[in-house]
Design a protein around this motif. Structure first.
Motif, PDB file in Angstrom:
ATOM      1  N   LEU A 210       1.586   7.055   4.116  1.00  0.00           N
ATOM      2  CA  LEU A 210       0.582   7.274   3.072  1.00  0.00           C
ATOM      3  C   LEU A 210       0.288   8.762   2.885  1.00  0.00           C
ATOM      4  O   LEU A 210      -0.757   9.125   2.341  1.00  0.00           O
ATOM      5  N   ASN A 211       1.213   9.591   3.342  1.00  0.00           N
ATOM      6  CA  ASN A 211       1.029  11.027   3.175  1.00  0.00           C
ATOM      7  C   ASN A 211       0.920  11.380   1.691  1.00  0.00           C
ATOM      8  O   ASN A 211       1.730  10.937   0.879  1.00  0.00           O
ATOM      9  N   GLY A 212      -0.121  12.148   1.355  1.00  0.00           N
ATOM     10  CA  GLY A 212      -0.336  12.532  -0.044  1.00  0.00           C
ATOM     11  C   GLY A 212      -1.358  11.667  -0.754  1.00  0.00           C
ATOM     12  O   GLY A 212      -1.734  11.954  -1.898  1.00  0.00           O
ATOM     13  N   ALA A 213      -1.828  10.602  -0.116  1.00  0.00           N
ATOM     14  CA  ALA A 213      -2.867   9.756  -0.730  1.00  0.00           C
ATOM     15  C   ALA A 213      -4.168  10.545  -0.847  1.00  0.00           C
ATOM     16  O   ALA A 213      -4.411  11.498  -0.092  1.00  0.00           O
TER      17      ALA A 213
ATOM     18  N   ALA B 125       0.848  -1.202   0.000  1.00  0.00           N
ATOM     19  CA  ALA B 125       0.000   0.000   0.000  1.00  0.00           C
ATOM     20  C   ALA B 125       0.875   1.241   0.000  1.00  0.00           C
ATOM     21  O   ALA B 125       1.839   1.350   0.770  1.00  0.00           O
ATOM     22  N   ASN B 126       0.561   2.182  -0.885  1.00  0.00           N
ATOM     23  CA  ASN B 126       1.308   3.437  -0.949  1.00  0.00           C
ATOM     24  C   ASN B 126       0.343   4.582  -1.265  1.00  0.00           C
ATOM     25  O   ASN B 126      -0.865   4.361  -1.441  1.00  0.00           O
ATOM     26  N   ALA B 127       0.883   5.791  -1.384  1.00  0.00           N
ATOM     27  CA  ALA B 127       0.050   6.980  -1.596  1.00  0.00           C
ATOM     28  C   ALA B 127      -0.655   6.960  -2.942  1.00  0.00           C
ATOM     29  O   ALA B 127      -1.679   7.639  -3.117  1.00  0.00           O
ATOM     30  N   GLU B 128      -0.130   6.191  -3.906  1.00  0.00           N
ATOM     31  CA  GLU B 128      -0.722   6.169  -5.247  1.00  0.00           C
ATOM     32  C   GLU B 128      -1.860   5.152  -5.364  1.00  0.00           C
ATOM     33  O   GLU B 128      -2.831   5.376  -6.112  1.00  0.00           O
ATOM     34  N   ASN B 129      -1.754   4.037  -4.683  1.00  0.00           N
ATOM     35  CA  ASN B 129      -2.776   2.991  -4.850  1.00  0.00           C
ATOM     36  C   ASN B 129      -3.748   2.897  -3.671  1.00  0.00           C
ATOM     37  O   ASN B 129      -4.519   1.948  -3.575  1.00  0.00           O
ATOM     38  N   THR B 130      -3.717   3.883  -2.777  1.00  0.00           N
ATOM     39  CA  THR B 130      -4.575   3.862  -1.583  1.00  0.00           C
ATOM     40  C   THR B 130      -5.451   5.102  -1.518  1.00  0.00           C
ATOM     41  O   THR B 130      -4.984   6.224  -1.761  1.00  0.00           O
ATOM     42  N   VAL B 131      -6.716   4.915  -1.205  1.00  0.00           N
ATOM     43  CA  VAL B 131      -7.637   6.030  -0.985  1.00  0.00           C
ATOM     44  C   VAL B 131      -7.951   6.088   0.514  1.00  0.00           C
ATOM     45  O   VAL B 131      -8.017   5.057   1.182  1.00  0.00           O
TER      46      VAL B 131
END
Length: 319
Positions: free
Chosen positions: A179-182, A155-161
């Motif tokens: 996940l900062n920036g998600a 899980a990262n900021a690009e694939n997580t809401v």
């Protein structure tokens, strides 16, 4: 003879006056008693009525974070109804927003108890009693995926809401998970984006677990133990000594009913209430927690630390 007659007349008149005065006095006393007796009884009855009048406890319920299911206000009212049957006391529960609560408090309208989410600002100066607050239930953050046996390490900021919640500090939680920036969106929208395949992971709460269960979807859950501020507290705010004692008893009953917390889809530390997907959210130890109400200054410092992604300051403020 004339002298004797005059003397007799005077004596008779004197006796008549005495008897007349005595009768007037007696009559006056009777009248006073007739007037005073009902007044005394009325005053006494009123005193008895006032002393015997049952206590009414007013409770405000503030939802600072999403629950699981049902209404926390209704849950409290049901506890209050049971309490009324045995305690000679009536309990009224009112749902209110945090902003409305602070506005009413500032204006002088103060309830007897307030149930509120941790981190609420503006309540601390109204709390009374030896124990500032009692935590009667809690929620928790989790990562969710529609994949079976999902690898949450990816899980990262690009694939997580992120479900941004309704007043909680989920962005602080996101910082601890890198996940900062998600993308942060409204609660229902976040869940929809997950099931539509726009994102692989969702940072949400127990409420999102219920949403997925309701849809009958298969999913994976990973509890988040790095941070939690999803605590529902209750505090006494009345200055009335008699009401304080009754309020303590109400809180005691509320805490004793914690085995029923599953009715509102939340948790209670130290208890296992579920045997389904929610069970993994129980019995957790959190690294950083926010359980208390906040002063205005502390809230501003915390919000600024979250905005600046300052994890160390967040830890210092909450430890």
């Amino acid at each position: 003879m004339y002298f004797m007659a005059v003397k007799l007349i005077k004596y008779t008149m004197s006796e008549y006056k005495k008897r007349l005065i005595y009768r007037i006095f007696t009559f006056s006393v009777c009248i006073c008693i007739m007037i005073a007796a009902p007044l005394i009884m009325f005053t006494k009855d009123n005193k008895v009525t006032a002393d015997d009048e049952p206590t009414v406890l007013s409770v405000w319920q503030i939802d600072n974070f999403e629950g699981g299911r049902g209404s926390r206000a209704s849950y409290l009212q049901n506890i209050g109804n049971d309490f009324s049957k045995s305690g000679g006391c009536y309990v009224t529960v009112t749902q209110i927003t945090a902003d409305a609560a602070v506005e009413n408090l500032t204006g002088g309208t103060i309830p007897d108890l307030i149930s509120y989410g941790a981190g609420t600002e503006g309540l601390e100066r109204y709390i009374v009693g030896d124990n500032p607050f009692y935590c009667w239930c809690n929620g928790g953050y989790c990562l969710l995926s529609l994949e079976q046996n999902a690898d949450f390490s990816k899980a990262n900021a690009e694939n997580t809401v992120i479900n941004e919640g309704t007043g909680n500090k989920v962005k602080a939680c996101a910082l601890f998970l890198n996940l900062n920036g998600a993308d942060c969106v409204q609660p229902t929208a976040a869940y929809v984006k997950l099931i539509n395949g726009e994102y692989k992971y969702l940072l949400g709460t127990q409420r999102d677990i219920f949403r997925l269960k309701t849809r009958g979807l298969q999913f994976s859950v990973m509890p988040v133990t790095e941070f939690n501020d999803l605590y529902q507290n209750i505090s006494i705010t009345t200055q009335n000594t008699k009401k304080c004692a009754v309020a303590e008893k109400f809180i005691e009953k509320l805490l004793l009913q914690s085995n029923n917390i599953s009715k509102i889809g939340l948790f209670k530390e130290g208890q296992n209430l579920y045997d389904d997907e929610l069970h993994v959210m129980e019995g957790l130890n959190y690294n950083i927690t926010l359980k208390t109400p906040l002063s205005g200054n502390t809230k501003n410092e915390l919000d600024e630390a979250i905005l600046n992604s300052d994890i160390n300051l967040i830890k210092n403020l909450l430890n």
